[in-house]
Design a protein around this motif. Structure first.
Motif, PDB file in Angstrom:
ATOM      1  N   UNK C 170       0.833  -1.209   0.000  1.00  0.00           N
ATOM      2  CA  UNK C 170       0.000   0.000   0.000  1.00  0.00           C
ATOM      3  C   UNK C 170       0.866   1.255   0.000  1.00  0.00           C
ATOM      4  N   UNK C 171       2.067   1.147   0.528  1.00  0.00           N
ATOM      5  CA  UNK C 171       3.010   2.259   0.464  1.00  0.00           C
ATOM      6  C   UNK C 171       3.643   2.393  -0.905  1.00  0.00           C
ATOM      7  N   UNK C 172       3.360   1.418  -1.790  1.00  0.00           N
ATOM      8  CA  UNK C 172       3.893   1.428  -3.154  1.00  0.00           C
ATOM      9  C   UNK C 172       5.414   1.567  -3.157  1.00  0.00           C
ATOM     10  N   UNK C 173       6.064   0.756  -2.315  1.00  0.00           N
ATOM     11  CA  UNK C 173       7.531   0.762  -2.256  1.00  0.00           C
ATOM     12  C   UNK C 173       8.118   0.450  -3.636  1.00  0.00           C
ATOM     13  N   UNK C 174       9.148   1.216  -3.997  1.00  0.00           N
ATOM     14  CA  UNK C 174       9.781   1.030  -5.299  1.00  0.00           C
ATOM     15  C   UNK C 174      11.265   0.695  -5.135  1.00  0.00           C
ATOM     16  N   UNK C 175      11.851   0.180  -6.173  1.00  0.00           N
ATOM     17  CA  UNK C 175      13.295  -0.095  -6.148  1.00  0.00           C
ATOM     18  C   UNK C 175      14.033   1.195  -5.796  1.00  0.00           C
ATOM     19  N   UNK C 176      14.877   1.104  -4.779  1.00  0.00           N
ATOM     20  CA  UNK C 176      15.683   2.257  -4.391  1.00  0.00           C
ATOM     21  C   UNK C 176      15.082   3.088  -3.284  1.00  0.00           C
ATOM     22  N   UNK C 177      13.916   2.696  -2.787  1.00  0.00           N
ATOM     23  CA  UNK C 177      13.271   3.476  -1.728  1.00  0.00           C
ATOM     24  C   UNK C 177      13.975   3.304  -0.380  1.00  0.00           C
ATOM     25  N   UNK C 178      13.796   4.321   0.447  1.00  0.00           N
ATOM     26  CA  UNK C 178      14.156   4.253   1.854  1.00  0.00           C
ATOM     27  C   UNK C 178      12.860   4.097   2.637  1.00  0.00           C
ATOM     28  N   UNK C 196      11.692  -5.206   1.748  1.00  0.00           N
ATOM     29  CA  UNK C 196      12.895  -5.728   1.089  1.00  0.00           C
ATOM     30  C   UNK C 196      12.524  -6.455  -0.200  1.00  0.00           C
ATOM     31  N   UNK C 197      11.466  -7.256  -0.134  1.00  0.00           N
ATOM     32  CA  UNK C 197      11.022  -8.012  -1.324  1.00  0.00           C
ATOM     33  C   UNK C 197      10.642  -7.086  -2.475  1.00  0.00           C
ATOM     34  N   UNK C 202      17.148   0.957   1.528  1.00  0.00           N
ATOM     35  CA  UNK C 202      17.491   1.301   2.909  1.00  0.00           C
ATOM     36  C   UNK C 202      16.252   1.058   3.746  1.00  0.00           C
ATOM     37  N   UNK C 203      16.344   0.083   4.635  1.00  0.00           N
ATOM     38  CA  UNK C 203      15.203  -0.259   5.483  1.00  0.00           C
ATOM     39  C   UNK C 203      15.618  -0.054   6.929  1.00  0.00           C
TER      40      UNK C 203
END
Lengths: 357, 357, 357, 357
Positions: C170-178, C196-197, C202-203
């Motif tokens: 739902x946060x629409x995490x993308x490659x390269x996100x923190x 991570x998946x 950076x998590x």
């Protein structure tokens, strides 16, 4: 067992009005008494033997009617309610449905996905050109008609409006877009209306029949390009001042229109395809920027299900669009063979026929 | 005026190392001293005369280097900083950029959109296979290299990783997806890695060269299908138990791979195309479900700009992916003609060459 | 009528193992013999009387088991099959489901939408902490367990993984996100794994219990911030070099974590909220940029349905993630009251308990 | 050095018409001779000292004018061209711009993101209520006015239309949606128009001033609810037959409207917030379904840039919307202090004033 009249596919070039038993109602079904239905271009493909269905099948996938009987497990409806159902009848419970791909519903198949799996009426089960229609997965598919709307007002919802609008929706038309719609038959006209409803500010219809050019303007086209009067691509490029269009909607199913739609796209633009093709397509290298144009080609099968129908009927009820001008001819079910003859030969300026019982 | 060495396109089949003046730096430019660069398959197309560029142009679009001089209007950088720039150099200010379509940047054109307009290095302006590179719109394009990363670690970012990842991104790969990647050259390998990074749980590489099949597994493939050992479509359908794939990525630019990618899609699936095609494509009717399969075909040109580069370098810096195994050969700029010869003929198992100055 | 043991809510602070009749199977239901289940933090809320359910209800919404009996209208399954069902059991046919909002399924309600309507097990109908579970709308909800996976391997799928992953989705995490994840309990840990998946590079986990900080790193966190060792917002800002995060996931349900998540967002960033709150929330003006920061706050209720479960189990089957480390304690159903006691008091470093029959 | 008149912020409660030097034109700038501008609610906040700007700043961010002089590096325009620029002036080259977050442009900052960073006119640099305006990053921001449109026709584009429309756009309004818009001032009225343009079929305005209720209907509202005549939430729930709305747009910036917008959302619905808040907000637990309602809260700062302006002007040019009714009063720049007085006190039914030079 009582019987009813139905338009039955006998063999290529023969759809006849015959007798069939009124269907039995299973636990999840609903039996709908049809009050109005219509004939689709796809039905003509079936008639001509170009799209294969089993002999003996009742044709038609655009029902308007009244609930006659509800299956034992069906809740939330009452007999006597006026309803429509979409041309596509998703089960709701397949893997395809559960990931939002309702038209490709393969409930009962091993993987839950099946090409065109959601299209059942007049394709894999008996259809709507009859006195009664058995609606499967009734709770997912029956949509009550809002008070005050006539049959003809909602007759385009099950397929024509749903498919046409989806051309604009799948193209993700935005406020300020320029959109071209190739062919202004009933579906193309609804695509034009859909593009306008979504905020396109320059809409270009492509058509050559004067009556259709005229109605195209009424449905929202700012310009209508006559492809018999010069190269379509050049005309559209001139109208857009050389920029091309953000979204091109293909609403016929031919190489020429598909290719034209591709050629008028701006870099980054989207071709939204609604046509039912009958042969291989060619993507010309240049029209495709050698694969480097950030273009999309998107195909959509008519979205169905009761929520879709509810939304489309709200468009009618709120006077955002009136599709009644698309109904040019009216027949009783008794005379449906005559209606097929008129519609298949596109005589007398026919757009859509209304068949009443 | 000082001069520098550069790999210059003389005529088809001749790219030679020659002398050119070091470029003048305009107000928005930056001059970068190249420390490492590489040769792309597209450069080989140019060499062979298959992709037209002006004679006399310096080739190359994958720069790693050090800022030598900044234009008078450039802020936010300092000379001596280690940087990369993407193969595609958007201006940031065109209409295309302002609506998020940076690769089709037509700054300076009438409408602000231009097919492949963002690809300038080694295409419309001098490129990176030289001692110095003039980077236009420097503020939009220079990305500082994080401390501790070597040139070779970031060498794939400007094009190979950006393009490869975009195959998965444009395909909108989701957690749990099944993805097939057609061809496991450098870009296909990065598409495989990108699909894994986005959460695909079944990744199928298509390749026949044993060394590439091996590296494909290291980059994330769960299965690698050898197209010389049987029909690819059948093999993939068997691996997916008949279901097909959610996303098929085309990473070669040929009819066979494009068509294979289309044929293995599940209903509703997406073909994400990265290939640079050199002839018309055919869409077989059946593979396309006659237009009724809710399928998408999406093409993507390598995303560029400093934010993209920053993100890709963060993938390397965080050890999510190591692309160094793609660099199989190393040459000094002096010997770039030799490097072209090796790379163009795909000798000695070459994947990518590093060219250092 | 045979009877079975079940964990029954008697009154606040009393959930006891009692006897109930084995449920009757309606046409659309399936009876599942539970082999393994678990206790959720929400069950503890019920125990404490903080979340109201009817007295006499069987608790639990995380079933792993074997199909004992299928309803008369259920197709596509066989008795004896090992299956799971999601905590949320959408019908598939409500308006909410048909527009993709399956967790808010209000089938049977007037409008088809109902807050949390899809959460039935252990909420509005008997739940999974029992020998047998009646699964409604079985065709939409039963997901066969892939061969070779044990009960414990899939035990987190029905709720913990589905909810945790949805924080990243739902946060629409993308490659390269923190990405920052506030709280590293079972759901926060799965949110970390989900980020991570999806390619976050950076998590940052937020936690203070050393064992949870340790497992957070194993699940994918690059950094774990201890909120007892200094201001969380300052620590995260320092780690991100003042930039803030692209996505902040709230996984606890408290004002402090909600507010911290808001304060660490970069302009344009998204707060993805998973917590179940028990009081009003405050949005501080500054943290919200007075409404001008282009920020999003997104809440998600655990996605359910068989397609979701299939995808999550594919994550396990493909070794992308192993959630077994979350299961720290094991009990027989006979001793479930003891398990509640341990879990409710968070003794002995418990993360999740497995309850077997 | 020539001088010009400008509306200058002297101190709280004093904006006066004074003299300033006509600005120097840097390489990337353009000097625009203002022909028409207007006063925004935000300017009134500045006037009252509620929003801090430096003393001596020229106020105003809604310019319509003629290019007087172009910077040395500016291409693609000519002097004498009629143009507008958005209230927000993205550089195009910051990291924020390059990832599509143009309004949060932090060009020149360390990370490229800055809250409200793209709002410069009358905030961090001299604004538009003057005889001349210096437009930074001119190539990203100058949008030529289509032939045939008057100044007043495009005067709402720079801020009011852009912000108002973005309420519907960020809410992702779809065909068939029900939308409520809280407050029908100029921005709320444009949000209403935007919702209609995107296909909402039930639009409910919330307002109590009769003139605004009337214009709300002209801009697209199907219903206008008077919050002085009963509880707003109850009225909207009654109008939607208990279902709630798909999207609620907040266009005032107060707790009451924010909370009302949250309370009328259907499960899964979106609150799209446009208001500039001046104090902390409260999210009531019940209105938020304890975090389990799959709801979104989205904030948007006025989108700017020349492509946005081009699109908005195309809405006007194609007669999709006429915003002239919003201009209720007209003043010469000479009398701008009088205009401020009228507007700040909302006298005489003022909606927007036009200030001409």
């Amino acid at each position: 067992m009582a019987s009813m009249r139905a338009a039955i596919f006998i063999e290529p070039n023969r759809i006849v009005l015959g007798e069939k038993p009124i269907p039995e109602v299973g636990p999840l079904d609903a039996l709908v008494k049809i009050t109005t239905t219509t004939i689709c271009g796809t039905d003509v493909h079936i008639l001509k033997g170009e799209y294969p269905v089993e002999r003996g099948l009742t044709i038609g996938h655009e029902p308007v009617g009244v609930i006659e009987k509800l299956g034992s497990a069906v809740e939330g409806y009452s007999e006597g309610q006026r309803v429509i159902a979409g041309a596509i009848t998703p089960s709701g419970h397949s893997n395809a449905c559960l990931c939002g791909c309702h038209s490709q519903d393969g409930a009962g198949t091993r993987h839950g996905f099946k090409p065109m799996g959601g299209w059942r009426f007049g394709n894999t089960i008996d259809g709507a050109q009859a006195e009664y229609l058995l609606v499967p997965d009734a709770m997912a598919n029956l949509a009550p008609i809002p008070d005050g709307l006539t049959d003809e007002q909602v007759l385009m919802c099950p397929d024509i409006m749903s498919t046409g609008f989806s051309g604009a929706e799948s193209g993700a038309v935005r406020i300020g877009d320029t959109v071209a719609v190739f062919a202004q038959g009933p579906i193309g006209l609804c695509a034009t209306a859909g593009a306008k409803l979504m905020g396109a500010t320059t809409i270009i219809g492509v058509e050559s029949v004067p009556a259709r050019m005229e109605i195209s303007r009424r449905m929202g086209a700012d310009h209508v390009v006559d492809f018999t009067k010069g190269d379509v691509v050049e005309q559209i490029m001139a109208l857009t001042d050389g920029r091309g269009v953000d979204v091109a909607i293909e609403a016929l199913g031919r190489q020429e229109t598909f290719e034209g739609a591709l050629r008028v796209l701006r870099p980054g633009g989207t071709l939204s395809s609604l046509g039912v093709y009958s042969s291989d397509l060619k993507i010309p290298l240049g029209a495709f920027s050698a694969g480097l144009g950030d273009n999309k080609i998107v195909t959509t099968l008519c979205p169905g299900g009761k929520e879709r129908m509810r939304r489309l009927m709200s468009v009618i009820a709120s006077s955002r669009l009136d599709t009644r001008p698309l109904v040019t001819h009216r027949f009783k079910l008794d005379r449906i063979e005559e209606a097929y003859d008129l519609f298949a030969h596109q005589r007398d300026g026919v757009l859509k026929v209304a068949i009443t019982t």
